[in-house]
Design a protein around this motif. Sequence first.
Motif, mmCIF file in Angstrom:
data_model
loop_
_atom_site.group_PDB
_atom_site.id
_atom_site.type_symbol
_atom_site.label_atom_id
_atom_site.label_comp_id
_atom_site.label_asym_id
_atom_site.label_seq_id
_atom_site.Cartn_x
_atom_site.Cartn_y
_atom_site.Cartn_z
ATOM 1 N N ALA A 84 0.912 -1.204 0.056
ATOM 2 C CA ALA A 84 0.082 -0.043 -0.196
ATOM 3 C C ALA A 84 0.887 1.243 -0.036
ATOM 4 O O ALA A 84 0.423 2.329 -0.584
ATOM 5 N N PRO A 85 2.022 1.390 0.927
ATOM 6 C CA PRO A 85 2.769 2.383 0.779
ATOM 7 C C PRO A 85 3.224 2.988 -0.706
ATOM 8 O O PRO A 85 3.812 4.033 -0.867
ATOM 9 N N SER A 139 -4.377 -8.029 0.061
ATOM 10 C CA SER A 139 -3.300 -8.328 1.277
ATOM 11 C C SER A 139 -2.470 -7.339 1.323
ATOM 12 O O SER A 139 -1.534 -7.316 0.371
ATOM 13 N N TYR A 140 -2.335 -6.461 2.270
ATOM 14 C CA TYR A 140 -1.547 -5.225 2.021
ATOM 15 C C TYR A 140 -0.228 -5.420 2.916
ATOM 16 O O TYR A 140 -0.566 -5.767 4.212
ATOM 17 N N ARG A 162 -12.484 -5.304 1.887
ATOM 18 C CA ARG A 162 -11.879 -6.296 2.341
ATOM 19 C C ARG A 162 -10.490 -6.435 2.609
ATOM 20 O O ARG A 162 -9.806 -6.290 1.402
ATOM 21 N N ALA A 163 -9.751 -6.686 3.698
ATOM 22 C CA ALA A 163 -8.307 -6.352 3.665
ATOM 23 C C ALA A 163 -7.810 -7.184 4.805
ATOM 24 O O ALA A 163 -8.105 -7.241 5.850
ATOM 25 N N LEU A 164 -6.643 -7.855 4.513
ATOM 26 C CA LEU A 164 -5.678 -8.443 5.257
ATOM 27 C C LEU A 164 -4.428 -7.003 5.469
ATOM 28 O O LEU A 164 -3.863 -6.661 4.323
ATOM 29 N N VAL A 165 -4.194 -6.572 6.554
ATOM 30 C CA VAL A 165 -3.256 -5.592 6.709
ATOM 31 C C VAL A 165 -2.121 -5.886 7.567
ATOM 32 O O VAL A 165 -2.390 -6.247 8.881
ATOM 33 N N GLN A 240 2.429 -13.256 5.813
ATOM 34 C CA GLN A 240 2.827 -13.028 4.363
ATOM 35 C C GLN A 240 4.446 -12.557 4.456
ATOM 36 O O GLN A 240 4.832 -12.068 5.191
ATOM 37 N N THR A 241 5.010 -13.087 3.289
ATOM 38 C CA THR A 241 6.241 -12.690 3.173
ATOM 39 C C THR A 241 6.796 -12.791 1.557
ATOM 40 O O THR A 241 5.940 -13.473 0.690
#
Length: 451
Positions: A84-85, A139-140, A162-165, A240-241
Amino acid sequence: MGYRFFHGTVIHSRRPSELSVLESTLLIVDADGKIVNLVADVPTDKIASVLSSLSIPSFALDSVKYLRHGEFLIPGFVDTHNHAPQWAQRGLGQSMHILDWLDQVTFPNEARFRDPAYARRVYSRCVDGFLKQGITTASYYGSLHAEATNILADICLEKGQRALVGKCNMNRNAPEYYRDASVEASLEGTEQCIRHIRGIDPEGKLLKHVLTPRFAISCDPDLLDGLGRLAAANPDLPIQTHFNEAAQEMAFTKQLFPQFGGSEADLYEHYGLLNERSILAHCCHMTDYEMRRLEELGCGVAHCPVSNMTVGGGFMAAPVRDFLRHGIKVGLGTDSGGGFSSSILDAMRQALVASNAREVMSKGIDKGLDIEELFYLATLGGAEVCNLEARIGNFEPGKEFDALVIDAHASGVMTMLEDEDSVRTMFDKFIMTGDDRNIKEVYVCGRQVKC
């Protein structure tokens, strides 16, 4: 919000090679945003009787949304890998090698998110931009700043995405001005974000925190160990990675962690960060051993074909056909600033190009992907990678209504429709040449978030 009714053409995936095209279909969404029923082959003059037979309360015939010729309903797109950034740096640093691109372009940009006002301004534009393009789930990766990451979560909830943050964890091999001050500070910031997201969305209706070690290069063993403990203590949280992205990154990882013999699978598994909750971005260079481990552990792959071919160093075509052959979960990622496009439609098209390259590279063993498979990766496949397939990804009754209304007649540059075009022809034209102008409406959990 009451019931919603849609009548017309509905298209969704059931599995990688099965595209379901349903015409004259009645789709019913309840007040909670869940799909109550999907009834195919319903003539317009029979809608009232069908709804009556289903005992749908408070029905009013004028509340039905009729999809005209050239319009159809598809599931919302799922972006399994998104920084996102990097929304404000898209298109910069193309053709650079990955570690140079991070040092010269990305880290200076992401450091600006220490300013909450800047974070709010960019993240608001970011979420709006992805919703506009039909990305109903993302997925952020956030920056390393807990406050900015919480702002991103707030904005996703406010706008209905809807988001994974995840707060990015990184305490080494980054500039002094852009790294976590210590292992303790990195983990505490992560726990702050976990608490914040659980506080604003206690039922996890739209949001979840995702544990986010940027990659092994940026995390020392103590930080990876601490994140592994958080993963064990919070079995509801995804992870996440980045994984086997580029030769330069892989060589440096092996240098930092020689005990794992170059296997990133063994590295992340050792620290408790490789399991069925893991979303592994890129996976361009896979050994047979690592392919087996991902299959055995139930990991998901975020295929990012646009960035794989523009940033990183080389034409990196991930072995998607091999992932599918092994039953490994695969979805698509835009990678935001890592490529030239933030569109899942473009990711689908580039995935086709990458798969054709793999077919040549494998001397015909790994056949190129077809449109059915590309669409699956963008929808149900992505939902599976994010472990959300029980809730979203297609229009099975009981799932939540994340959907796009596509208008193939919209003004733009999509291939023109002709009188003899079948529904399938219109669909193919949209997938290969359409853009956000053809995405007329966007729904997340029954709520309209773009009109």
